[in-house]
Enzyme design. Structure first.
Site, PDB file in Angstrom:
ATOM      1  N   LYS A  71     -44.881 -75.455 -34.822  1.00 40.15           N
ATOM      2  CA  LYS A  71     -44.447 -74.346 -34.194  1.00 40.15           C
ATOM      3  C   LYS A  71     -45.290 -73.871 -32.968  1.00 40.15           C
ATOM      4  O   LYS A  71     -46.669 -73.800 -33.537  1.00 40.15           O
ATOM      5  CB  LYS A  71     -44.398 -73.166 -35.255  1.00 40.15           C
ATOM      6  CG  LYS A  71     -43.879 -71.923 -34.732  1.00 40.15           C
ATOM      7  CD  LYS A  71     -42.364 -71.651 -34.676  1.00 40.15           C
ATOM      8  CE  LYS A  71     -41.796 -70.620 -33.845  1.00 40.15           C
ATOM      9  NZ  LYS A  71     -41.869 -71.009 -32.543  1.00 40.15           N
ATOM     10  N   LYS A  95     -53.178 -70.796 -37.160  1.00 40.03           N
ATOM     11  CA  LYS A  95     -52.889 -69.340 -37.048  1.00 40.03           C
ATOM     12  C   LYS A  95     -51.566 -68.994 -37.972  1.00 40.03           C
ATOM     13  O   LYS A  95     -51.464 -68.114 -38.659  1.00 40.03           O
ATOM     14  CB  LYS A  95     -52.368 -69.417 -35.564  1.00 40.03           C
ATOM     15  CG  LYS A  95     -51.832 -67.907 -35.066  1.00 40.03           C
ATOM     16  CD  LYS A  95     -51.271 -67.869 -33.630  1.00 40.03           C
ATOM     17  CE  LYS A  95     -52.272 -68.341 -32.557  1.00 40.03           C
ATOM     18  NZ  LYS A  95     -51.698 -68.264 -31.265  1.00 40.03           N
ATOM     19  N   LYS A 107     -47.823 -77.352 -29.410  1.00 39.72           N
ATOM     20  CA  LYS A 107     -47.880 -76.673 -28.371  1.00 39.72           C
ATOM     21  C   LYS A 107     -47.561 -77.533 -27.234  1.00 39.72           C
ATOM     22  O   LYS A 107     -47.693 -78.930 -27.460  1.00 39.72           O
ATOM     23  CB  LYS A 107     -49.213 -76.054 -28.022  1.00 39.72           C
ATOM     24  CG  LYS A 107     -49.485 -75.061 -27.009  1.00 39.72           C
ATOM     25  CD  LYS A 107     -49.064 -73.463 -27.319  1.00 39.72           C
ATOM     26  CE  LYS A 107     -49.876 -72.396 -27.276  1.00 39.72           C
ATOM     27  NZ  LYS A 107     -49.862 -71.401 -27.989  1.00 39.72           N
ATOM     28  N   ASP A 147     -45.030 -68.941 -24.005  1.00 44.92           N
ATOM     29  CA  ASP A 147     -46.470 -68.990 -24.025  1.00 44.92           C
ATOM     30  C   ASP A 147     -46.878 -68.408 -22.525  1.00 44.92           C
ATOM     31  O   ASP A 147     -46.100 -67.679 -21.928  1.00 44.92           O
ATOM     32  CB  ASP A 147     -46.963 -70.167 -24.262  1.00 44.92           C
ATOM     33  CG  ASP A 147     -48.692 -70.102 -24.741  1.00 44.92           C
ATOM     34  OD1 ASP A 147     -48.897 -69.801 -25.979  1.00 44.92           O
ATOM     35  OD2 ASP A 147     -49.399 -70.277 -23.996  1.00 44.92           O
ATOM     36  N   THR A 191     -46.989 -59.457 -29.966  1.00 43.29           N
ATOM     37  CA  THR A 191     -48.258 -60.004 -30.084  1.00 43.29           C
ATOM     38  C   THR A 191     -49.098 -58.873 -29.887  1.00 43.29           C
ATOM     39  O   THR A 191     -50.081 -58.710 -30.632  1.00 43.29           O
ATOM     40  CB  THR A 191     -48.454 -61.069 -29.067  1.00 43.29           C
ATOM     41  OG1 THR A 191     -47.396 -62.080 -29.171  1.00 43.29           O
ATOM     42  CG2 THR A 191     -49.757 -61.958 -28.898  1.00 43.29           C
ATOM     43  N   ASN A 222     -47.492 -59.612 -21.052  1.00 40.89           N
ATOM     44  CA  ASN A 222     -46.794 -59.048 -22.333  1.00 40.89           C
ATOM     45  C   ASN A 222     -47.873 -58.788 -23.198  1.00 40.89           C
ATOM     46  O   ASN A 222     -47.812 -57.645 -23.855  1.00 40.89           O
ATOM     47  CB  ASN A 222     -45.888 -59.865 -22.622  1.00 40.89           C
ATOM     48  CG  ASN A 222     -45.289 -59.741 -24.023  1.00 40.89           C
ATOM     49  OD1 ASN A 222     -46.067 -60.094 -24.957  1.00 40.89           O
ATOM     50  ND2 ASN A 222     -43.934 -59.088 -23.874  1.00 40.89           N
ATOM     51  N   SER A 351     -41.800 -64.694 -34.345  1.00 41.35           N
ATOM     52  CA  SER A 351     -40.865 -65.744 -34.324  1.00 41.35           C
ATOM     53  C   SER A 351     -40.400 -66.495 -35.316  1.00 41.35           C
ATOM     54  O   SER A 351     -39.239 -66.714 -35.508  1.00 41.35           O
ATOM     55  CB  SER A 351     -41.947 -66.801 -33.351  1.00 41.35           C
ATOM     56  OG  SER A 351     -41.970 -66.828 -32.027  1.00 41.35           O
TER      57      SER A 351
HETATM   58  N1  GLU Z   1     -47.292 -68.779 -27.779  1.00 38.43           N
HETATM   59  C1  GLU Z   1     -47.367 -67.707 -28.886  1.00 38.43           C
HETATM   60  C2  GLU Z   1     -48.991 -68.264 -29.672  1.00 38.43           C
HETATM   61  O1  GLU Z   1     -49.659 -68.740 -29.009  1.00 38.43           O
HETATM   62  C3  GLU Z   1     -46.427 -67.795 -29.682  1.00 38.43           C
HETATM   63  C4  GLU Z   1     -45.991 -69.099 -30.416  1.00 38.43           C
HETATM   64  C5  GLU Z   1     -44.592 -68.948 -31.169  1.00 38.43           C
HETATM   65  O2  GLU Z   1     -43.982 -67.682 -31.205  1.00 38.43           O
HETATM   66  O3  GLU Z   1     -44.266 -70.098 -31.605  1.00 38.43           O
HETATM   67  O4  GLU Z   1     -49.107 -67.740 -30.693  1.00 38.43           O
END
Ligand code: GLU
Length: 417
Positions: A71, A95, A107, A147, A191, A222, A351
Protein backbone atom coordinates in the site's frame (compact mmCIF):
# COMPACT_ATOMS: atom_id res chain seq x y z
CA UNK A 1 32.98 11.89 10.27
CA UNK A 2 31.81 10.30 7.01
CA UNK A 3 29.88 12.64 4.75
CA UNK A 4 26.16 12.64 5.53
CA UNK A 5 24.19 10.64 2.98
CA UNK A 6 21.15 12.31 1.49
CA UNK A 7 20.20 9.23 -0.53
CA UNK A 8 16.72 8.46 0.86
CA UNK A 9 17.06 4.71 0.34
CA UNK A 10 20.34 4.55 2.27
CA UNK A 11 18.66 6.62 5.00
CA UNK A 12 15.67 4.25 5.14
CA UNK A 13 18.00 1.24 5.43
CA UNK A 14 19.94 2.96 8.23
CA UNK A 15 16.72 3.64 10.15
CA UNK A 16 15.55 0.03 9.85
CA UNK A 17 19.00 -1.29 10.84
CA UNK A 18 19.19 0.96 13.87
CA UNK A 19 15.83 -0.27 15.20
CA UNK A 20 16.64 -3.95 14.45
CA UNK A 21 19.88 -3.56 16.43
CA UNK A 22 18.11 -1.92 19.37
CA UNK A 23 15.57 -4.76 19.42
CA UNK A 24 18.32 -7.35 19.14
CA UNK A 25 16.29 -8.85 16.31
CA UNK A 26 17.29 -12.03 14.49
CA UNK A 27 19.76 -10.95 11.74
CA UNK A 28 17.39 -12.49 9.18
CA UNK A 29 14.86 -9.74 9.94
CA UNK A 30 17.09 -6.92 8.66
CA UNK A 31 18.35 -9.16 5.87
CA UNK A 32 14.78 -9.46 4.57
CA UNK A 33 13.68 -5.88 5.28
CA UNK A 34 16.69 -4.07 3.81
CA UNK A 35 15.45 -4.34 0.21
CA UNK A 36 12.05 -4.07 -1.48
CA UNK A 37 10.69 -7.43 -2.67
CA UNK A 38 10.06 -6.09 -6.17
CA UNK A 39 10.76 -2.87 -8.09
CA UNK A 40 9.10 -2.47 -11.46
CA UNK A 41 10.29 0.08 -14.00
CA UNK A 42 7.93 0.78 -16.85
CA UNK A 43 8.17 2.82 -20.02
CA UNK A 44 5.10 3.69 -22.05
CA UNK A 45 4.27 6.03 -24.95
CA UNK A 46 1.79 8.90 -24.73
CA UNK A 47 0.60 11.11 -27.58
CA UNK A 48 0.93 14.78 -26.60
CA UNK A 49 -1.48 17.51 -27.71
CA UNK A 50 0.87 18.65 -30.51
CA UNK A 51 0.68 15.18 -32.09
CA UNK A 52 4.18 14.02 -31.07
CA UNK A 53 4.76 10.87 -29.03
CA UNK A 54 6.77 10.95 -25.80
CA UNK A 55 7.89 7.97 -23.74
CA UNK A 56 7.40 8.18 -19.98
CA UNK A 57 9.30 6.21 -17.33
CA UNK A 58 7.54 5.17 -14.10
CA UNK A 59 8.33 3.04 -11.08
CA UNK A 60 6.41 0.93 -8.58
CA UNK A 61 8.31 -0.47 -5.62
CA UNK A 62 6.78 -3.18 -3.43
CA UNK A 63 8.73 -3.38 -0.21
CA UNK A 64 7.13 -6.07 1.94
CA UNK A 65 3.75 -7.83 2.09
CA UNK A 66 4.14 -10.10 5.12
CA UNK A 67 1.32 -8.28 6.95
CA UNK A 68 -0.98 -7.65 3.98
CA UNK A 69 -1.16 -6.18 0.44
CA UNK A 70 1.36 -3.50 -0.56
CA UNK A 71 0.00 0.00 0.00
CA UNK A 72 1.26 3.49 -0.78
CA UNK A 73 1.04 6.48 -3.05
CA UNK A 74 2.13 7.47 -6.54
CA UNK A 75 4.15 10.68 -6.84
CA UNK A 76 4.57 12.99 -9.85
CA UNK A 77 7.61 15.18 -9.17
CA UNK A 78 10.72 16.08 -11.21
CA UNK A 79 13.00 14.76 -8.42
CA UNK A 80 11.53 11.22 -8.40
CA UNK A 81 14.21 8.53 -8.74
CA UNK A 82 14.17 4.76 -8.38
CA UNK A 83 16.00 5.04 -5.05
CA UNK A 84 13.53 7.60 -3.74
CA UNK A 85 10.60 5.32 -4.61
CA UNK A 86 12.38 2.38 -2.95
CA UNK A 87 12.87 4.47 0.20
CA UNK A 88 9.28 5.67 0.21
CA UNK A 89 8.00 2.09 -0.18
CA UNK A 90 10.19 1.01 2.75
CA UNK A 91 8.78 3.79 4.92
CA UNK A 92 5.24 2.69 3.97
CA UNK A 93 5.80 -0.84 5.33
CA UNK A 94 6.66 0.57 8.74
CA UNK A 95 4.02 3.30 8.58
CA UNK A 96 1.22 0.79 8.01
CA UNK A 97 2.56 -1.45 10.71
CA UNK A 98 2.96 1.26 13.34
CA UNK A 99 -0.67 2.28 12.79
CA UNK A 100 -1.76 -1.35 13.05
CA UNK A 101 -3.44 -1.55 9.64
CA UNK A 102 -3.27 -4.77 7.58
CA UNK A 103 -0.91 -3.68 4.80
CA UNK A 104 2.69 -3.81 3.72
CA UNK A 105 4.48 -0.98 1.94
CA UNK A 106 4.55 0.17 -1.66
CA UNK A 107 5.23 3.38 -3.53
CA UNK A 108 5.53 4.57 -7.09
CA UNK A 109 6.17 7.61 -9.13
CA UNK A 110 7.27 9.38 -12.26
CA UNK A 111 9.84 12.16 -12.67
CA UNK A 112 7.47 14.68 -14.23
CA UNK A 113 6.03 18.06 -13.29
CA UNK A 114 2.27 17.84 -13.90
CA UNK A 115 2.23 21.59 -14.53
CA UNK A 116 4.09 20.96 -17.81
CA UNK A 117 1.09 19.11 -19.27
CA UNK A 118 -2.46 19.93 -20.28
CA UNK A 119 -5.33 18.22 -18.46
CA UNK A 120 -5.92 15.92 -21.44
CA UNK A 121 -2.23 14.95 -21.54
CA UNK A 122 -2.21 14.31 -17.79
CA UNK A 123 -5.20 12.02 -18.22
CA UNK A 124 -3.39 10.01 -20.91
CA UNK A 125 -0.19 9.87 -18.81
CA UNK A 126 -2.09 8.71 -15.70
CA UNK A 127 -4.01 6.06 -17.61
CA UNK A 128 -0.83 4.93 -19.36
CA UNK A 129 0.99 4.59 -16.06
CA UNK A 130 -1.86 2.66 -14.40
CA UNK A 131 -2.07 0.31 -17.38
CA UNK A 132 1.70 -0.23 -17.34
CA UNK A 133 1.74 -1.21 -13.64
CA UNK A 134 -1.57 -3.11 -13.83
CA UNK A 135 0.08 -6.56 -13.89
CA UNK A 136 1.38 -6.07 -10.35
CA UNK A 137 -1.40 -4.08 -8.63
CA UNK A 138 -4.91 -5.06 -7.49
CA UNK A 139 -7.44 -4.62 -4.71
CA UNK A 140 -5.89 -7.52 -2.74
CA UNK A 141 -2.36 -7.16 -4.15
CA UNK A 142 -1.07 -3.59 -4.18
CA UNK A 143 -3.23 -0.51 -3.64
CA UNK A 144 -1.82 2.85 -4.79
CA UNK A 145 -3.04 6.27 -3.59
CA UNK A 146 -2.23 9.96 -4.03
CA UNK A 147 1.14 11.36 -2.98
CA UNK A 148 3.05 14.53 -3.94
CA UNK A 149 1.29 16.25 -6.91
CA UNK A 150 -1.30 13.51 -7.47
CA UNK A 151 -4.96 13.71 -6.45
CA UNK A 152 -8.46 12.26 -6.62
CA UNK A 153 -8.90 13.06 -10.32
CA UNK A 154 -5.70 11.21 -11.17
CA UNK A 155 -6.82 8.24 -9.04
CA UNK A 156 -10.16 8.18 -10.92
CA UNK A 157 -8.40 8.05 -14.31
CA UNK A 158 -6.23 5.25 -12.99
CA UNK A 159 -9.24 3.27 -11.69
CA UNK A 160 -10.84 3.61 -15.14
CA UNK A 161 -7.67 2.34 -16.87
CA UNK A 162 -7.25 -0.53 -14.39
CA UNK A 163 -10.90 -1.63 -14.61
CA UNK A 164 -10.56 -1.82 -18.42
CA UNK A 165 -7.71 -4.29 -17.96
CA UNK A 166 -9.38 -6.20 -15.11
CA UNK A 167 -12.75 -6.36 -16.84
CA UNK A 168 -14.68 -5.75 -13.64
CA UNK A 169 -15.60 -3.04 -11.13
CA UNK A 170 -12.83 -2.88 -8.56
CA UNK A 171 -12.64 0.64 -7.14
CA UNK A 172 -10.74 -0.50 -4.04
CA UNK A 173 -7.60 -0.87 -6.16
CA UNK A 174 -6.85 2.83 -5.61
CA UNK A 175 -7.64 4.97 -2.58
CA UNK A 176 -7.80 8.76 -2.19
CA UNK A 177 -10.60 8.85 -4.75
CA UNK A 178 -13.14 11.69 -4.93
CA UNK A 179 -16.29 11.22 -2.83
CA UNK A 180 -18.49 10.78 -5.91
CA UNK A 181 -16.27 7.92 -7.08
CA UNK A 182 -15.96 5.66 -4.04
CA UNK A 183 -13.86 7.98 -1.90
CA UNK A 184 -14.22 8.31 1.86
CA UNK A 185 -15.34 11.29 3.84
CA UNK A 186 -12.47 12.75 5.92
CA UNK A 187 -9.77 11.32 3.56
CA UNK A 188 -8.72 14.76 2.20
CA UNK A 189 -8.28 16.09 5.73
CA UNK A 190 -6.82 12.85 7.13
CA UNK A 191 -3.06 13.36 6.88
CA UNK A 192 -2.98 16.92 8.22
CA UNK A 193 -5.47 15.96 10.93
CA UNK A 194 -3.06 13.29 12.15
CA UNK A 195 0.04 15.49 11.84
CA UNK A 196 -1.59 17.99 14.20
CA UNK A 197 -3.17 15.33 16.45
CA UNK A 198 0.21 13.71 17.16
CA UNK A 199 1.79 17.14 17.78
CA UNK A 200 -1.00 17.97 20.22
CA UNK A 201 -0.36 14.72 22.08
CA UNK A 202 3.37 15.45 22.25
CA UNK A 203 2.66 18.95 23.61
CA UNK A 204 0.46 17.37 26.32
CA UNK A 205 3.33 15.03 27.27
CA UNK A 206 5.52 18.13 27.66
CA UNK A 207 2.82 19.73 29.83
CA UNK A 208 2.17 22.37 27.20
CA UNK A 209 -1.26 23.58 26.11
CA UNK A 210 -2.14 23.45 22.42
CA UNK A 211 -4.16 26.64 22.94
CA UNK A 212 -1.77 29.48 22.14
CA UNK A 213 1.04 27.13 21.05
CA UNK A 214 2.98 28.54 18.08
CA UNK A 215 3.27 26.57 14.82
CA UNK A 216 5.45 26.94 11.71
CA UNK A 217 4.40 24.84 8.72
CA UNK A 218 6.76 24.17 5.82
CA UNK A 219 4.90 22.99 2.72
CA UNK A 220 1.36 24.18 2.27
CA UNK A 221 -0.22 21.58 -0.01
CA UNK A 222 -2.99 19.33 1.26
CA UNK A 223 -0.97 18.02 4.25
CA UNK A 224 0.46 21.33 5.47
CA UNK A 225 -2.81 23.17 4.98
CA UNK A 226 -4.86 20.72 7.05
CA UNK A 227 -2.16 20.58 9.73
CA UNK A 228 -2.48 24.36 10.11
CA UNK A 229 -6.28 24.18 9.78
CA UNK A 230 -6.71 21.75 12.68
CA UNK A 231 -4.03 23.45 14.80
CA UNK A 232 -5.88 26.75 14.31
CA UNK A 233 -9.17 25.04 15.20
CA UNK A 234 -7.60 23.93 18.49
CA UNK A 235 -6.53 27.48 19.31
CA UNK A 236 -2.88 27.26 18.25
CA UNK A 237 -1.20 30.28 16.64
CA UNK A 238 0.17 29.71 13.13
CA UNK A 239 3.08 32.14 12.91
CA UNK A 240 4.65 30.94 9.64
CA UNK A 241 3.99 28.83 6.58
CA UNK A 242 5.63 28.35 3.20
CA UNK A 243 5.14 26.66 -0.16
CA UNK A 244 6.92 26.90 -3.52
CA UNK A 245 5.38 30.37 -4.06
CA UNK A 246 5.63 32.09 -0.65
CA UNK A 247 7.22 31.92 2.82
CA UNK A 248 5.43 34.09 5.37
CA UNK A 249 6.05 35.00 9.00
CA UNK A 250 3.83 36.92 11.38
CA UNK A 251 4.84 36.85 15.03
CA UNK A 252 1.32 37.81 16.13
CA UNK A 253 -0.23 34.88 14.30
CA UNK A 254 -1.30 34.69 10.67
CA UNK A 255 -4.96 35.48 9.96
CA UNK A 256 -5.97 31.87 9.32
CA UNK A 257 -9.58 32.67 8.43
CA UNK A 258 -8.28 34.69 5.45
CA UNK A 259 -5.76 31.98 4.53
CA UNK A 260 -8.43 29.25 4.66
CA UNK A 261 -10.67 31.31 2.34
CA UNK A 262 -7.76 31.95 -0.04
CA UNK A 263 -6.79 28.24 -0.07
CA UNK A 264 -10.34 27.07 -0.64
CA UNK A 265 -10.82 29.54 -3.51
CA UNK A 266 -7.50 28.93 -5.29
CA UNK A 267 -6.47 25.44 -4.19
CA UNK A 268 -3.18 26.88 -2.89
CA UNK A 269 -1.67 30.14 -1.63
CA UNK A 270 -0.10 31.95 -4.56
CA UNK A 271 0.79 35.35 -3.08
CA UNK A 272 1.32 36.99 0.29
CA UNK A 273 -1.88 39.00 0.68
CA UNK A 274 -0.56 40.90 3.69
CA UNK A 275 -0.49 37.75 5.84
CA UNK A 276 2.88 38.74 7.31
CA UNK A 277 6.40 39.52 6.21
CA UNK A 278 8.27 37.48 3.60
CA UNK A 279 10.99 35.20 4.92
CA UNK A 280 13.00 32.34 3.43
CA UNK A 281 12.34 28.65 3.76
CA UNK A 282 15.58 28.23 5.74
CA UNK A 283 14.51 30.95 8.17
CA UNK A 284 11.14 29.30 8.67
CA UNK A 285 12.76 26.06 9.80
CA UNK A 286 14.86 27.90 12.38
CA UNK A 287 12.08 29.96 13.96
CA UNK A 288 11.52 29.82 17.70
CA UNK A 289 8.23 27.91 17.78
CA UNK A 290 6.51 25.26 19.85
CA UNK A 291 5.73 23.07 16.83
CA UNK A 292 7.55 22.84 13.52
CA UNK A 293 5.74 20.82 10.86
CA UNK A 294 7.90 20.01 7.82
CA UNK A 295 5.25 18.98 5.27
CA UNK A 296 7.18 19.32 1.99
CA UNK A 297 9.90 16.94 0.80
CA UNK A 298 12.90 14.93 2.04
CA UNK A 299 16.15 16.15 3.63
CA UNK A 300 15.01 19.52 5.00
CA UNK A 301 16.59 19.09 8.43
CA UNK A 302 20.17 17.85 8.08
CA UNK A 303 23.42 17.97 10.10
CA UNK A 304 23.92 21.40 8.51
CA UNK A 305 20.92 23.14 10.15
CA UNK A 306 19.79 20.79 12.96
CA UNK A 307 21.79 22.68 15.54
CA UNK A 308 19.90 25.89 14.76
CA UNK A 309 16.41 24.36 15.06
CA UNK A 310 14.58 25.90 18.02
CA UNK A 311 11.21 24.13 17.91
CA UNK A 312 10.15 22.06 20.93
CA UNK A 313 8.23 19.52 18.84
CA UNK A 314 8.74 18.54 15.21
CA UNK A 315 5.87 16.68 13.56
CA UNK A 316 6.81 15.24 10.17
CA UNK A 317 4.02 15.74 7.65
CA UNK A 318 6.46 14.95 4.83
CA UNK A 319 8.16 11.61 4.34
CA UNK A 320 11.85 11.69 5.22
CA UNK A 321 12.35 15.40 6.07
CA UNK A 322 15.00 14.66 8.75
CA UNK A 323 18.29 12.82 8.17
CA UNK A 324 19.67 10.31 10.73
CA UNK A 325 22.54 12.69 11.58
CA UNK A 326 20.07 15.49 12.24
CA UNK A 327 17.98 13.10 14.37
CA UNK A 328 20.94 12.53 16.68
CA UNK A 329 21.53 16.26 17.09
CA UNK A 330 17.83 16.95 17.76
CA UNK A 331 17.61 14.10 20.29
CA UNK A 332 20.59 15.50 22.21
CA UNK A 333 18.95 18.93 22.21
CA UNK A 334 15.80 17.40 23.73
CA UNK A 335 13.61 18.23 20.73
CA UNK A 336 10.74 15.76 20.36
CA UNK A 337 10.55 14.52 16.76
CA UNK A 338 7.34 12.69 15.84
CA UNK A 339 8.55 10.57 12.93
CA UNK A 340 6.87 10.59 9.53
CA UNK A 341 5.80 6.94 9.83
CA UNK A 342 3.69 7.92 12.83
CA UNK A 343 2.91 11.63 12.31
CA UNK A 344 1.64 11.39 8.73
CA UNK A 345 0.09 7.92 8.96
CA UNK A 346 -3.42 9.41 9.14
CA UNK A 347 -3.51 9.48 5.32
CA UNK A 348 -2.97 5.78 4.84
CA UNK A 349 -5.16 5.00 7.87
CA UNK A 350 -8.12 6.68 6.19
CA UNK A 351 -7.10 5.08 2.88
CA UNK A 352 -7.57 1.81 4.74
CA UNK A 353 -11.05 2.92 5.84
CA UNK A 354 -11.84 3.91 2.25
CA UNK A 355 -10.75 0.45 1.08
CA UNK A 356 -12.88 -1.28 3.75
CA UNK A 357 -15.88 0.83 2.69
CA UNK A 358 -15.23 -0.05 -0.98
CA UNK A 359 -15.00 -3.76 -0.23
CA UNK A 360 -18.30 -3.76 1.66
CA UNK A 361 -19.97 -1.07 -0.51
CA UNK A 362 -21.22 0.61 2.64
CA UNK A 363 -20.19 4.17 3.53
CA UNK A 364 -19.57 5.88 6.86
CA UNK A 365 -20.13 9.45 8.10
CA UNK A 366 -17.35 12.06 8.38
CA UNK A 367 -17.45 11.86 12.19
CA UNK A 368 -17.27 8.08 12.18
CA UNK A 369 -14.20 8.07 9.94
CA UNK A 370 -12.41 10.80 11.88
CA UNK A 371 -13.18 9.15 15.24
CA UNK A 372 -11.77 5.86 13.97
CA UNK A 373 -8.65 7.68 12.71
CA UNK A 374 -8.28 9.41 16.05
CA UNK A 375 -8.55 6.10 17.92
CA UNK A 376 -5.91 4.30 15.80
CA UNK A 377 -3.44 7.19 15.88
CA UNK A 378 -3.89 7.79 19.61
CA UNK A 379 -3.14 4.15 20.40
CA UNK A 380 -0.12 4.16 18.07
CA UNK A 381 1.19 7.38 19.62
CA UNK A 382 0.86 6.08 23.20
CA UNK A 383 2.51 2.74 22.32
CA UNK A 384 5.44 4.45 20.60
CA UNK A 385 5.86 6.97 23.43
CA UNK A 386 5.93 4.14 26.01
CA UNK A 387 8.46 2.14 23.98
CA UNK A 388 10.72 5.21 23.63
CA UNK A 389 10.57 5.62 27.40
CA UNK A 390 11.31 1.97 28.04
CA UNK A 391 14.31 1.76 25.68
CA UNK A 392 15.49 5.37 26.19
CA UNK A 393 15.44 5.97 22.44
CA UNK A 394 13.93 8.66 20.24
CA UNK A 395 10.42 8.28 18.84
CA UNK A 396 11.71 7.31 15.39
CA UNK A 397 13.58 4.31 16.73
CA UNK A 398 10.60 3.42 18.92
CA UNK A 399 8.17 3.63 15.99
CA UNK A 400 10.36 1.35 13.88
CA UNK A 401 10.76 -1.02 16.81
CA UNK A 402 7.00 -1.31 17.28
CA UNK A 403 6.58 -1.98 13.55
CA UNK A 404 9.40 -4.46 13.33
CA UNK A 405 7.97 -6.49 16.20
CA UNK A 406 4.74 -6.91 14.25
CA UNK A 407 6.28 -7.52 10.81
CA UNK A 408 8.89 -9.93 12.10
CA UNK A 409 6.18 -12.03 13.78
CA UNK A 410 4.21 -12.21 10.51
CA UNK A 411 7.38 -13.15 8.59
CA UNK A 412 8.24 -15.81 11.16
CA UNK A 413 4.74 -17.30 10.99
CA UNK A 414 5.02 -17.45 7.20
CA UNK A 415 8.30 -19.31 7.54
CA UNK A 416 10.39 -16.57 5.88
CA UNK A 417 13.10 -17.13 8.48
N1 GLU B 1 0.96 8.98 0.07
C1 GLU B 1 0.52 8.89 1.42
C2 GLU B 1 1.66 8.45 2.32
O1 GLU B 1 2.81 8.67 2.03
C3 GLU B 1 -0.72 8.03 1.55
C4 GLU B 1 -0.56 6.61 1.10
C5 GLU B 1 -1.87 5.84 1.04
O2 GLU B 1 -2.90 6.37 1.39
O3 GLU B 1 -1.80 4.69 0.61
O4 GLU B 1 1.45 7.97 3.40
Amino acid sequence: MARETLNPFEIAQKQVKSACDKLNADPAVYEILKNPMRVLEVSFPVRLDDGTVKTFIGYRSQHNNAVGPFKGGLRFHPDVTKDEVKALSTWMTFKCSVAGIPYGGGKGGMAIDPKDYSKAELERISKGFATAISPIIGEKVDIPAPDVNTNGQIMSWMVEAYEKVAGKSTKGVFTGKPLEFGGSLARTEATGYGVHLTAKKALAKLNMDVKGATYAVQGFGNVGFYTAYYAHKDGAKIIAFSNSHVAIYNENGIDMEAVIKDFEENGRILTNKGYGKDITNAELLELEVDVLAPCALENQITSENADRIKAKVITEGANGPTTPEADEILFKKGIVVIPDILANSGGVVVSYFEWVQNLQSYYWSFEEVQQKEDALLSTAFEDVWALADEYKVDLRNAAYMKSIERISKAMKLRGWY
